[in-house]
Design an enzyme around this catalytic site. Structure first.
Site, short mmCIF file in Angstrom:
data_model
loop_
_atom_site.label_atom_id
_atom_site.label_comp_id
_atom_site.label_asym_id
_atom_site.label_seq_id
_atom_site.Cartn_x
_atom_site.Cartn_y
_atom_site.Cartn_z
N ARG A 1 9.13 -0.07 -36.68
CA ARG A 1 9.33 -1.25 -35.84
C ARG A 1 8.58 -2.46 -36.38
O ARG A 1 7.38 -2.38 -36.64
CB ARG A 1 8.85 -0.97 -34.42
CG ARG A 1 9.65 0.09 -33.70
CD ARG A 1 9.00 0.43 -32.37
NE ARG A 1 9.47 1.73 -31.90
CZ ARG A 1 10.33 1.89 -30.89
NH1 ARG A 1 10.77 0.86 -30.24
NH2 ARG A 1 10.71 3.09 -30.53
N SER B 1 15.86 15.11 -12.95
CA SER B 1 15.78 13.84 -13.65
C SER B 1 17.08 13.59 -14.43
O SER B 1 17.56 14.47 -15.15
CB SER B 1 14.58 13.93 -14.62
OG SER B 1 14.49 12.80 -15.44
N SER C 1 19.07 0.80 -18.91
CA SER C 1 18.67 -0.39 -19.67
C SER C 1 19.33 -0.49 -21.04
O SER C 1 19.49 -1.57 -21.55
CB SER C 1 17.16 -0.42 -19.83
OG SER C 1 16.70 0.76 -20.43
N HIS D 1 16.22 -2.88 -13.72
CA HIS D 1 17.21 -3.83 -14.26
C HIS D 1 18.14 -4.38 -13.19
O HIS D 1 19.14 -5.03 -13.51
CB HIS D 1 17.99 -3.19 -15.41
CG HIS D 1 17.12 -2.99 -16.61
ND1 HIS D 1 16.83 -4.00 -17.49
CD2 HIS D 1 16.40 -1.91 -17.01
CE1 HIS D 1 16.00 -3.54 -18.41
NE2 HIS D 1 15.72 -2.28 -18.14
N THR E 1 10.22 -3.78 -11.24
CA THR E 1 9.28 -4.49 -12.11
C THR E 1 9.22 -5.96 -11.73
O THR E 1 10.18 -6.50 -11.19
CB THR E 1 9.69 -4.36 -13.59
OG1 THR E 1 8.68 -4.96 -14.41
CG2 THR E 1 11.00 -5.08 -13.89
N LYS F 1 10.75 -8.45 -15.55
CA LYS F 1 12.07 -8.78 -16.09
C LYS F 1 12.64 -9.97 -15.31
O LYS F 1 12.23 -11.09 -15.56
CB LYS F 1 12.92 -7.52 -16.15
CG LYS F 1 12.35 -6.60 -17.25
CD LYS F 1 12.87 -5.19 -17.32
CE LYS F 1 12.15 -4.45 -18.45
NZ LYS F 1 12.34 -3.00 -18.44
N THR G 1 -7.90 1.35 -12.26
CA THR G 1 -7.58 0.31 -13.23
C THR G 1 -7.72 -1.05 -12.56
O THR G 1 -7.50 -1.19 -11.35
CB THR G 1 -6.16 0.53 -13.80
OG1 THR G 1 -5.96 -0.34 -14.91
CG2 THR G 1 -5.07 0.28 -12.77
N THR G 2 -8.12 -2.04 -13.33
CA THR G 2 -8.30 -3.39 -12.80
C THR G 2 -6.96 -3.92 -12.29
O THR G 2 -5.94 -3.74 -12.95
CB THR G 2 -8.82 -4.31 -13.92
OG1 THR G 2 -10.06 -3.77 -14.38
CG2 THR G 2 -9.04 -5.73 -13.44
N THR H 1 14.55 5.11 -29.18
CA THR H 1 14.94 4.45 -27.92
C THR H 1 16.37 4.83 -27.54
O THR H 1 16.69 5.01 -26.38
CB THR H 1 14.79 2.92 -28.06
OG1 THR H 1 13.49 2.64 -28.57
CG2 THR H 1 14.96 2.21 -26.75
C1 LIG Z 1 11.32 -1.90 -18.72
C2 LIG Z 1 11.55 -0.65 -17.94
C3 LIG Z 1 10.52 -0.06 -17.21
C4 LIG Z 1 9.09 -0.51 -17.34
O1 LIG Z 1 8.87 -1.73 -16.71
P1 LIG Z 1 7.68 -2.67 -17.25
O2 LIG Z 1 7.37 -3.52 -16.10
O3 LIG Z 1 8.21 -3.38 -18.45
O4 LIG Z 1 6.54 -1.75 -17.62
C5 LIG Z 1 10.81 0.99 -16.35
N1 LIG Z 1 12.06 1.46 -16.25
C6 LIG Z 1 13.08 0.95 -16.96
C7 LIG Z 1 14.44 1.51 -16.80
C8 LIG Z 1 12.86 -0.12 -17.84
O5 LIG Z 1 13.85 -0.60 -18.57
#
Ligand SMILES: *Cc1c(COP(=O)(O)O)cnc(C)c1O
Length: 413
Positions: free
Chosen positions: A31, A146, A198, A226, A254, A257, A286-287, A372
């Protein structure tokens, strides 16, 4: 002191690391990160340094789908918060790191998904990993089912839970049911899947998967990473758009995104959220996120709860891009979503196409290779945003067509 330590292990670490890297390079899956600087007000353009100086480059693979990372109100709320509260949060959530913005954000997310409560993590990855690891290990005798295409963050969480794991065929509720039937009914079960995948952009049959899960009294865990911000009348995701939010026990999302910042979360019934809050190491030790990011996320979510223009532009750009690819016979994976993967099918050629796009056309698309995606399905994952224009799409497709012709790549039938 003279040491006379006898070395009984002649492992050559440096040779191991170098040989592994060389192998990756020879297989075309090493990468290389493209360094870019986005410019406020110029989305989706960024600046990149080349041997000929600074080059204006258009980003075609970003996940800032709606441009909210550049939204003036989001930026203003972040600056205001930094000036008022300071830079970092100063602690973990438990020990002095819970600020008012953290509390507001969790309330905002709970109402976004019509759920009782929500919990914010430092990323979507951590939200998936920690929640599944915590629930899977705490529920006695738990089985986690899963989807075969689940994201790495869910796979890692399930692995860390040490719960029994069953992989069901991608989006196949019949296969899911055949597994559920065989599990001892008294055992706790979690069914984990995504709304939009994704790398393919395909959308899950959420209702069918959830109904089968409910029939066997399994908890339904939905990754809406997504979908959030982009679908549903408030931006709550695909489940909201399909009016089936009530079938979801745990919605994971998230802030990195469509909301344009960083951070992740889960939303669900109060006792479940409180349990994860109280038990999950990846939440507790974690902080917490800086208050400026959290305040920016509140602004971003509130904006997208009201405003539909971003979602509409986003969808019309995705539809226009697909139409253009169709017309020019550039092979892409069809789906109902905004993710448009152009399939190249070979790691080295995929890199070569991306390199030409960048060097000859100032178009940035990161090649997506194994692990990936499976080998033989290497791709350019195009993500039109709300702020790309039809003209930009025309230019992208012209560039792709020229490269396809110059390299004699396979076209769609
Ligand atoms: C990007 C992604 C995540 C992780 O989210 P981040 O906030 O970037 O850590 C989790 N699940 C899927 C399907 C993703 O594409």
């Amino acid at each position: 002191m003279n040491t006379t330590l006898k070395v009984i292990n002649d492992m050559d670490y440096w040779n191991f690391f170098n040989a592994s890297l060389t192998k990756m390079k020879s297989e075309g899956r090493y990468r290389i990160f493209q360094s870019l600087e986005r410019c406020v007000g110029e989305f989706p353009y960024a600046m990149r340094q080349t041997s000929n100086g600074t080059q204006k480059t258009i980003i075609w693979c970003g996940n800032d789908y709606l441009g909210m990372g550049q939204n003036p109100d989001v930026i203003a709320s972040m600056i205001e918060t930094i000036q008022r509260i300071g830079a970092g949060s100063g602690g973990t959530r438990n020990i002095s790191g819970t600020t008012n913005p953290h509390v507001f954000l969790e309330e905002e997310i709970a109402t976004l998904h019509d759920q009782e409560a929500a919990l914010v993590f430092t990323s979507g990855y951590v939200a998936n990993e920690t929640t599944l690891a915590t629930l899977g290990s705490a529920l006695p005798g738990c089985v986690i089912l899963s989807d075969a295409h689940n994201h790495a963050s869910m796979i890692e969480g399930i692995r860390h839970s040490k719960a029994e794991k069953i992989i069901f065929k991608h989006n196949d509720y019949g296969d899911l049911e055949s597994h559920l039937q065989k599990i001892d009914p008294v055992r706790p079960k979690i069914v984990a899947f995504e709304s939009i995948y994704s790398m393919e952009g395909d959308i899950a049959p959420i209702q069918e998967l959830a109904e089968v899960s409910k029939k066997y009294n399994a908890l339904v865990y939905l990754d809406e990473v997504h979908g959030v911000g982009m679908y549903g009348h408030k931006g709550g995701g695909i489940a909201q758009m399909r009016k089936i939010s009530h079938l979801i026990d745990i919605t994971q999302g998230t802030l990195g995104k469509a909301y344009g910042l960083m951070g992740g979360y889960i939303a669900g019934k109060a006792p479940l959220i409180d349990f994860v809050r109280s038990m999950a190491p990846g939440f507790i030790f974690t902080t917490s996120l800086p208050p400026s990011i959290v305040a920016g996320a509140v602004t971003s979510i509130q904006h997208l709860k009201q405003s539909r223009i971003e979602r509409e532009c986003h969808q019309s750009n995705a539809a226009y891009l697909k139409k253009k690819l169709e017309q020019t016979q550039i092979p892409y994976l069809e789906s109902e979503s905004h993710i448009v993967p152009v399939i190249v099918g070979d790691a080295k050629i995929c890199k070569e196409v991306a390199k030409k796009l960048l060097n000859d056309y100032d178009i940035y698309v990161q090649p997506i290779n194994y692990p990936t995606v499976p080998m033989g399905t290497e791709r350019l994952r195009l993500t039109p945003s709300a702020l790309h224009t039809f003209e930009m799409i025309d230019e992208l497709v012209e560039a792709l067509t020229a490269i396809w012709d110059a390299m004699s790549l396979k076209k769609a039938a």
